[in-house]
Scaffold this motif. Structure first.
Motif, PDB file in Angstrom:
ATOM      1  N   ILE A  49       0.833  -1.197   0.000  1.00 29.72           N
ATOM      2  CA  ILE A  49       0.000   0.000   0.000  1.00 29.72           C
ATOM      3  C   ILE A  49       0.871   1.252   0.000  1.00 29.72           C
ATOM      4  O   ILE A  49       2.076   1.187   0.260  1.00 29.72           O
ATOM      5  N   ILE A  50       0.240   2.389  -0.306  1.00 28.56           N
ATOM      6  CA  ILE A  50       0.941   3.674  -0.303  1.00 28.56           C
ATOM      7  C   ILE A  50       0.111   4.690   0.477  1.00 28.56           C
ATOM      8  O   ILE A  50      -1.051   4.442   0.808  1.00 28.56           O
ATOM      9  N   THR A  51       0.711   5.835   0.772  1.00 32.56           N
ATOM     10  CA  THR A  51      -0.029   6.960   1.343  1.00 32.56           C
ATOM     11  C   THR A  51      -0.185   8.031   0.268  1.00 32.56           C
ATOM     12  O   THR A  51       0.673   8.182  -0.609  1.00 32.56           O
ATOM     13  N   VAL A  52      -1.301   8.765   0.336  1.00 30.72           N
ATOM     14  CA  VAL A  52      -1.533   9.872  -0.597  1.00 30.72           C
ATOM     15  C   VAL A  52      -2.001  11.087   0.192  1.00 30.72           C
ATOM     16  O   VAL A  52      -2.690  10.958   1.209  1.00 30.72           O
ATOM     17  N   LYS A  53      -1.627  12.269  -0.283  1.00 36.41           N
ATOM     18  CA  LYS A  53      -2.015  13.521   0.368  1.00 36.41           C
ATOM     19  C   LYS A  53      -3.033  14.261  -0.486  1.00 36.41           C
ATOM     20  O   LYS A  53      -3.127  14.055  -1.694  1.00 36.41           O
ATOM     21  N   GLU A 112      -3.855  -0.547  -2.239  1.00 37.56           N
ATOM     22  CA  GLU A 112      -4.691   0.393  -1.493  1.00 37.56           C
ATOM     23  C   GLU A 112      -3.905   1.664  -1.211  1.00 37.56           C
ATOM     24  O   GLU A 112      -2.663   1.664  -1.183  1.00 37.56           O
ATOM     25  N   ALA A 113      -4.648   2.758  -1.018  1.00 40.75           N
ATOM     26  CA  ALA A 113      -4.051   4.043  -0.670  1.00 40.75           C
ATOM     27  C   ALA A 113      -4.573   4.485   0.684  1.00 40.75           C
ATOM     28  O   ALA A 113      -5.781   4.436   0.938  1.00 40.75           O
ATOM     29  N   LEU A 114      -3.671   4.907   1.561  1.00 43.35           N
ATOM     30  CA  LEU A 114      -4.057   5.499   2.834  1.00 43.35           C
ATOM     31  C   LEU A 114      -4.120   7.010   2.671  1.00 43.35           C
ATOM     32  O   LEU A 114      -3.203   7.625   2.124  1.00 43.35           O
ATOM     33  N   LEU A 115      -5.201   7.610   3.161  1.00 34.30           N
ATOM     34  CA  LEU A 115      -5.396   9.046   3.029  1.00 34.30           C
ATOM     35  C   LEU A 115      -4.773   9.769   4.216  1.00 34.30           C
ATOM     36  O   LEU A 115      -4.902   9.330   5.365  1.00 34.30           O
ATOM     37  N   VAL A 116      -4.114  10.874   3.928  1.00 34.43           N
ATOM     38  CA  VAL A 116      -3.475  11.692   4.952  1.00 34.43           C
ATOM     39  C   VAL A 116      -4.325  12.940   5.154  1.00 34.43           C
ATOM     40  O   VAL A 116      -4.621  13.660   4.192  1.00 34.43           O
ATOM     41  N   ASP A 117      -4.751  13.202   6.404  1.00 35.52           N
ATOM     42  CA  ASP A 117      -5.647  14.334   6.648  1.00 35.52           C
ATOM     43  C   ASP A 117      -4.877  15.653   6.674  1.00 35.52           C
ATOM     44  O   ASP A 117      -3.658  15.698   6.502  1.00 35.52           O
ATOM     45  N   ASN A 133      -1.917  13.461   9.507  1.00 33.63           N
ATOM     46  CA  ASN A 133      -2.132  12.157  10.127  1.00 33.63           C
ATOM     47  C   ASN A 133      -2.934  11.242   9.209  1.00 33.63           C
ATOM     48  O   ASN A 133      -3.694  11.700   8.350  1.00 33.63           O
ATOM     49  N   ILE A 134      -2.780   9.945   9.418  1.00 34.53           N
ATOM     50  CA  ILE A 134      -3.521   8.956   8.648  1.00 34.53           C
ATOM     51  C   ILE A 134      -4.994   8.997   9.067  1.00 34.53           C
ATOM     52  O   ILE A 134      -5.313   9.036  10.258  1.00 34.53           O
ATOM     53  N   SER A 135      -5.882   8.999   8.080  1.00 33.76           N
ATOM     54  CA  SER A 135      -7.306   8.952   8.403  1.00 33.76           C
ATOM     55  C   SER A 135      -7.877   7.562   8.136  1.00 33.76           C
ATOM     56  O   SER A 135      -8.359   6.891   9.042  1.00 33.76           O
ATOM     57  N   GLU A 136      -7.797   7.091   6.891  1.00 36.57           N
ATOM     58  CA  GLU A 136      -8.370   5.798   6.516  1.00 36.57           C
ATOM     59  C   GLU A 136      -7.839   5.413   5.154  1.00 36.57           C
ATOM     60  O   GLU A 136      -7.139   6.187   4.495  1.00 36.57           O
ATOM     61  N   GLY A 137      -8.189   4.216   4.705  1.00 34.58           N
ATOM     62  CA  GLY A 137      -7.865   3.816   3.354  1.00 34.58           C
ATOM     63  C   GLY A 137      -8.939   4.285   2.392  1.00 34.58           C
ATOM     64  O   GLY A 137     -10.033   4.686   2.795  1.00 34.58           O
ATOM     65  N   ALA A 138      -8.633   4.241   1.095  1.00 32.39           N
ATOM     66  CA  ALA A 138      -9.620   4.632   0.095  1.00 32.39           C
ATOM     67  C   ALA A 138     -10.864   3.758   0.178  1.00 32.39           C
ATOM     68  O   ALA A 138     -11.970   4.211  -0.120  1.00 32.39           O
ATOM     69  N   SER A 139     -10.692   2.504   0.591  1.00 29.71           N
ATOM     70  CA  SER A 139     -11.848   1.610   0.732  1.00 29.71           C
ATOM     71  C   SER A 139     -11.716   0.746   1.981  1.00 29.71           C
ATOM     72  O   SER A 139     -12.200  -0.380   2.012  1.00 29.71           O
TER      73      SER A 139
END
Length: 294
Positions: free
Chosen positions: A151-155, A187-192, A196-202
């Motif tokens: 997985i990756i993180t996205v801003k 999957e992508a983890l969303l950065v608020d 900070n990490i909020s959740e995944g795209a799904s």
């Protein structure tokens, strides 16, 4: 045309074949993505966590100004006071039987749009559009669960207010998911906005660091049905789940990262931004999936 090619669904209070359903071009779900939905796993004929899904759906409807009327929403009792699952279970069971899905793992979607009503605010719908649909679901193969996801993180891809509700305005999450797919990730983890990490795209996310299980704390995420059940099961196993902010750099120090949603259950993470996660805890994850899904 058989039921697999033209399945039966429940649409605005009656059963209809998919090819006969017509959506008005001015329906606000089509025009603006003005609606909410839930996706429910059905296994061995049982809708998993149906009460939780319908309660979350009802909270979303309330927040977006829908009047809770039983004539439109069969899971709301006649006084609009509480959620009752019996009528929806009957609808789901009928769809599964007629569509030859008995014995299959199924994905049921309950979707509500505001229907056709004028106004650029959130006017009370005169007649919302309501669907309940059932399709066969094929979960990931066992070796995928064993190996875990990359997985990756996205801003900068999240919708602050609407993140709290399971709305049909889902494009931001699809863009995030597409970023992951293009980079060969699942999957992508969303950065608020606080970093900070909020959740995944799904998916929802749960991490373990120094033997402690943590759910990332942020106000910009959907209250997950599955993560609540996973936390409950972990507590019966002697593992308390706490909540605190989790930054991107914190993820690199975690020994375990799990993603979860209603269809997949728990999916261990193998890598985050191409960095190896030390311990998938796949046996514990498999044990919890079995307790949830049977």
């Amino acid at each position: 045309m058989n039921s697999l090619e033209d399945p039966l669904l429940w649409w605005n209070g009656s059963y209809e074949r998919l090819t006969r359903v017509r959506i008005h071009p001015l329906d606000r779900g089509f025009q603006f993505g003005d609606g909410v939905f839930e996706t429910i796993r059905v296994q061995k004929g049982k809708p998993i966590f149906l009460q939780d899904h319908l309660e979350r759906l009802t909270l979303s409807l309330k927040a977006l100004g829908f009047a809770l009327r039983h004539e439109y929403f069969p899971w709301v009792n006649t006084r609009g006071e509480r959620v009752e699952t019996k009528s929806v279970e009957e609808i789901i069971n009928h769809l599964i039987e007629v569509n030859s899905l008995s014995g299959c793992i199924c994905r049921v979607k309950v979707l509500v749009s505001r229907g056709v009503v004028e106004g650029l605010s959130l006017p009370e719908p005169t007649k919302p559009t309501v669907f309940i649909m059932a399709f066969q679901y094929r979960p990931p193969e066992p070796d995928i669960y064993d190996h875990g996801w990359d997985i990756i993180t996205v801003k900068d891809i999240f919708t602050p207010y609407l993140a709290r509700y399971k709305v049909t305005s889902y494009l931001g999450y699809l863009v995030a998911k597409n970023c992951a797919v293009k980079k060969g990730s699942a999957e992508a983890l969303l950065v608020d906005r606080s970093g900070n990490i909020s959740e995944g795209a799904s998916s929802s996310i749960l991490v373990c660091k120094d033997g402690r299980w943590v759910e990332p704390l942020t106000e910009w995420k959907l209250p997950g049905v599955t993560i609540r059940q996973v936390a409950r099961i972990l507590s019966t196993m002697g593992h308390e789940v706490t909540s605190q902010p989790v930054g991107v750099s914190d993820l690199y120090e975690c020994e375990t990262i799990w993603l979860m949603n209603s269809m997949v259950g728990i999916m261990p993470v193998r890598t985050i931004n191409h960095r190896r996660v030390p311990d998938l805890k796949k046996d514990i994850a498999a044990s919890i999936r079995k307790r949830m899904f049977g």
